[in-house]
Motif scaffolding. Structure first.
Motif, PDB file in Angstrom:
ATOM      1  N   ALA A 284       5.785   4.169  -5.911  1.00  0.00           N
ATOM      2  CA  ALA A 284       4.757   5.012  -6.422  1.00  0.00           C
ATOM      3  C   ALA A 284       4.470   5.961  -5.229  1.00  0.00           C
ATOM      4  O   ALA A 284       4.177   6.998  -5.561  1.00  0.00           O
ATOM      5  CB  ALA A 284       3.801   4.269  -7.057  1.00  0.00           C
ATOM      6  N   SER A 285       4.225   5.456  -4.153  1.00  0.00           N
ATOM      7  CA  SER A 285       3.566   6.292  -3.061  1.00  0.00           C
ATOM      8  C   SER A 285       4.206   6.164  -1.702  1.00  0.00           C
ATOM      9  O   SER A 285       3.636   6.886  -0.935  1.00  0.00           O
ATOM     10  CB  SER A 285       2.155   5.782  -2.868  1.00  0.00           C
ATOM     11  OG  SER A 285       1.388   6.031  -4.034  1.00  0.00           O
ATOM     12  N   GLY A 286       5.187   5.571  -1.763  1.00  0.00           N
ATOM     13  CA  GLY A 286       5.978   5.417  -0.392  1.00  0.00           C
ATOM     14  C   GLY A 286       5.299   4.219   0.380  1.00  0.00           C
ATOM     15  O   GLY A 286       4.288   3.642   0.183  1.00  0.00           O
ATOM     16  N   VAL A 287       5.722   4.042   1.531  1.00  0.00           N
ATOM     17  CA  VAL A 287       5.162   3.115   2.513  1.00  0.00           C
ATOM     18  C   VAL A 287       3.990   3.700   3.136  1.00  0.00           C
ATOM     19  O   VAL A 287       3.822   4.658   3.701  1.00  0.00           O
ATOM     20  CB  VAL A 287       6.159   2.645   3.709  1.00  0.00           C
ATOM     21  CG1 VAL A 287       5.505   1.805   4.554  1.00  0.00           C
ATOM     22  CG2 VAL A 287       7.451   2.276   3.268  1.00  0.00           C
ATOM     23  N   ASN A 288       2.687   2.948   2.853  1.00  0.00           N
ATOM     24  CA  ASN A 288       1.433   3.309   3.491  1.00  0.00           C
ATOM     25  C   ASN A 288       0.604   2.141   3.776  1.00  0.00           C
ATOM     26  O   ASN A 288       1.041   0.722   3.572  1.00  0.00           O
ATOM     27  CB  ASN A 288       0.784   4.073   2.299  1.00  0.00           C
ATOM     28  CG  ASN A 288       0.601   3.657   1.069  1.00  0.00           C
ATOM     29  OD1 ASN A 288       0.635   2.413   0.909  1.00  0.00           O
ATOM     30  ND2 ASN A 288       0.442   4.351   0.108  1.00  0.00           N
ATOM     31  N   THR A 289      -0.413   2.187   4.053  1.00  0.00           N
ATOM     32  CA  THR A 289      -1.356   0.966   4.294  1.00  0.00           C
ATOM     33  C   THR A 289      -1.440  -0.015   3.369  1.00  0.00           C
ATOM     34  O   THR A 289      -1.435  -0.946   3.407  1.00  0.00           O
ATOM     35  CB  THR A 289      -2.876   1.377   4.850  1.00  0.00           C
ATOM     36  OG1 THR A 289      -2.665   2.611   5.846  1.00  0.00           O
ATOM     37  CG2 THR A 289      -3.714   0.320   5.296  1.00  0.00           C
ATOM     38  N   LEU A 290      -1.673   0.493   2.227  1.00  0.00           N
ATOM     39  CA  LEU A 290      -2.017  -0.496   0.950  1.00  0.00           C
ATOM     40  C   LEU A 290      -0.498  -1.052   0.666  1.00  0.00           C
ATOM     41  O   LEU A 290      -0.728  -2.296   0.420  1.00  0.00           O
ATOM     42  CB  LEU A 290      -2.497   0.434  -0.497  1.00  0.00           C
ATOM     43  CG  LEU A 290      -2.417  -0.553  -1.737  1.00  0.00           C
ATOM     44  CD1 LEU A 290      -3.561  -1.768  -1.371  1.00  0.00           C
ATOM     45  CD2 LEU A 290      -3.033   0.266  -2.729  1.00  0.00           C
TER      46      LEU A 290
ATOM     47  N   LEU B 228       6.131  -7.978  -5.747  1.00  0.00           N
ATOM     48  CA  LEU B 228       5.976  -6.844  -6.861  1.00  0.00           C
ATOM     49  C   LEU B 228       5.167  -5.827  -6.694  1.00  0.00           C
ATOM     50  O   LEU B 228       5.383  -4.696  -6.951  1.00  0.00           O
ATOM     51  CB  LEU B 228       6.005  -7.438  -8.335  1.00  0.00           C
ATOM     52  CG  LEU B 228       7.045  -8.486  -8.893  1.00  0.00           C
ATOM     53  CD1 LEU B 228       6.566  -9.383 -10.297  1.00  0.00           C
ATOM     54  CD2 LEU B 228       8.418  -7.829  -8.894  1.00  0.00           C
ATOM     55  N   LEU B 229       3.920  -6.063  -6.183  1.00  0.00           N
ATOM     56  CA  LEU B 229       2.799  -5.082  -6.153  1.00  0.00           C
ATOM     57  C   LEU B 229       3.457  -4.129  -5.150  1.00  0.00           C
ATOM     58  O   LEU B 229       3.125  -2.795  -5.077  1.00  0.00           O
ATOM     59  CB  LEU B 229       1.387  -5.658  -5.976  1.00  0.00           C
ATOM     60  CG  LEU B 229       0.757  -6.275  -7.266  1.00  0.00           C
ATOM     61  CD1 LEU B 229      -0.656  -6.870  -6.867  1.00  0.00           C
ATOM     62  CD2 LEU B 229       0.587  -5.079  -8.370  1.00  0.00           C
ATOM     63  N   THR B 230       3.808  -4.902  -3.956  1.00  0.00           N
ATOM     64  CA  THR B 230       4.528  -4.085  -2.807  1.00  0.00           C
ATOM     65  C   THR B 230       5.501  -3.105  -3.081  1.00  0.00           C
ATOM     66  O   THR B 230       5.451  -1.870  -2.846  1.00  0.00           O
ATOM     67  CB  THR B 230       4.903  -4.871  -1.698  1.00  0.00           C
ATOM     68  OG1 THR B 230       3.825  -5.960  -1.274  1.00  0.00           O
ATOM     69  CG2 THR B 230       5.271  -4.322  -0.578  1.00  0.00           C
ATOM     70  N   VAL B 231       6.405  -3.557  -4.004  1.00  0.00           N
ATOM     71  CA  VAL B 231       7.493  -2.879  -4.468  1.00  0.00           C
ATOM     72  C   VAL B 231       7.142  -1.446  -5.338  1.00  0.00           C
ATOM     73  O   VAL B 231       7.521  -0.383  -5.007  1.00  0.00           O
ATOM     74  CB  VAL B 231       8.523  -3.947  -5.239  1.00  0.00           C
ATOM     75  CG1 VAL B 231       9.517  -2.838  -5.910  1.00  0.00           C
ATOM     76  CG2 VAL B 231       9.218  -4.744  -4.201  1.00  0.00           C
ATOM     77  N   TRP B 232       6.120  -1.989  -6.284  1.00  0.00           N
ATOM     78  CA  TRP B 232       5.428  -0.719  -6.960  1.00  0.00           C
ATOM     79  C   TRP B 232       4.975   0.245  -6.199  1.00  0.00           C
ATOM     80  O   TRP B 232       5.073   1.290  -6.337  1.00  0.00           O
ATOM     81  CB  TRP B 232       4.589  -1.472  -7.906  1.00  0.00           C
ATOM     82  CG  TRP B 232       3.764  -0.544  -8.940  1.00  0.00           C
ATOM     83  CD1 TRP B 232       3.946   0.307  -9.925  1.00  0.00           C
ATOM     84  CD2 TRP B 232       2.251  -0.183  -8.540  1.00  0.00           C
ATOM     85  NE1 TRP B 232       3.222   0.883 -10.280  1.00  0.00           N
ATOM     86  CE2 TRP B 232       1.881   0.826  -9.535  1.00  0.00           C
ATOM     87  CE3 TRP B 232       1.602  -0.641  -7.467  1.00  0.00           C
ATOM     88  CZ2 TRP B 232       0.650   1.297  -9.447  1.00  0.00           C
ATOM     89  CZ3 TRP B 232       0.209  -0.088  -7.591  1.00  0.00           C
ATOM     90  CH2 TRP B 232      -0.230   0.781  -8.675  1.00  0.00           C
ATOM     91  N   ARG B 233       4.095  -0.325  -5.267  1.00  0.00           N
ATOM     92  CA  ARG B 233       3.260   0.651  -4.478  1.00  0.00           C
ATOM     93  C   ARG B 233       4.218   1.451  -3.568  1.00  0.00           C
ATOM     94  O   ARG B 233       4.099   2.770  -3.712  1.00  0.00           O
ATOM     95  CB  ARG B 233       2.569  -0.173  -3.505  1.00  0.00           C
ATOM     96  CG  ARG B 233       1.747   0.766  -2.674  1.00  0.00           C
ATOM     97  CD  ARG B 233       0.499   1.467  -3.565  1.00  0.00           C
ATOM     98  NE  ARG B 233       0.123   2.697  -2.728  1.00  0.00           N
ATOM     99  CZ  ARG B 233      -0.820   3.395  -3.212  1.00  0.00           C
ATOM    100  NH1 ARG B 233      -1.352   3.408  -4.389  1.00  0.00           N
ATOM    101  NH2 ARG B 233      -1.683   4.155  -2.030  1.00  0.00           N
TER     102      ARG B 233
END
Length: 169
Positions: A38-44, A30-35
């Motif tokens: 919110a910001s696109g695919v990135n390191t986090l 869920l945190l992955t999907v949220w991230r």
């Protein structure tokens, strides 16, 4: 070990541990999907996805611990991981109940830790008692192996009897 008689066998599983790993896997997904939203695919997002996949592996792999004792060896199997200890390499077997809180409850599955200056492999679920065996000859760095069981007293008795009967007269 399949051709020799099994002296003791136990399959151990833990609904609490399974639920913990499922919850952690879902939380990180869920945190992955949220991230990503919110910001696109990135390191986090990649790190969060890694943790989701890591805990999903735990859900699948650490479902059941199989303990088998034969007249020649003790075998522990946790998913794709297994460890076989010849009885002639066991110097002692005793309850594993004298651990600091963090080491006792700090992880389920397979993990490695230092206990009283001895490197230990641990195959465990959180809510069951554990047994520890000391090795005559270490395997790599490992000098002790601990593992969960429903019946620590019976298993210790069986291992001690097997070691005694295995000893040369």
């Amino acid at each position: 070990m399949t051709s020799e008689p099994i002296l003791y066998s136990e399959k151990l599983s833990s609904k609490k541990t399974q639920l913990l790993f499922i919850a952690l896997s879902l939380l990180f997904m869920l945190l992955t999907v949220w991230r990503v939203i919110a910001s696109g695919v990135n390191t986090l997002a990649g790190v969060l996805f890694f943790f989701s996949a890591f805990f999903l592996f735990y859900v699948i792999n650490f479902r059941t611990l199989l303990i088998q004792l034969s007249s020649n060896a003790l075998r522990l199997k946790f998913g794709i991981f297994h460890w076989t200890v010849p009885l002639n390499n066991i110097s002692a077997c005793l309850p594993d109940d004298d651990l600091p809180w963090l080491m006792k409850y700090g992880g389920a599955g397979i993990h490695f830790m230092m206990v009283r200056n001895r490197y230990r492999a641990s195959f465990n679920f959180l809510e069951y008692p554990r047994v520890v065996i000391h090795l005559e000859e270490k395997f790599g760095w490992v000098r002790d192996i601990s593992f969960s069981t429903r019946n620590p007293d019976e298993l210790i008795r069986q291992i001690q009897n097997a070691i005694t009967s295995d000893s040369p007269a």
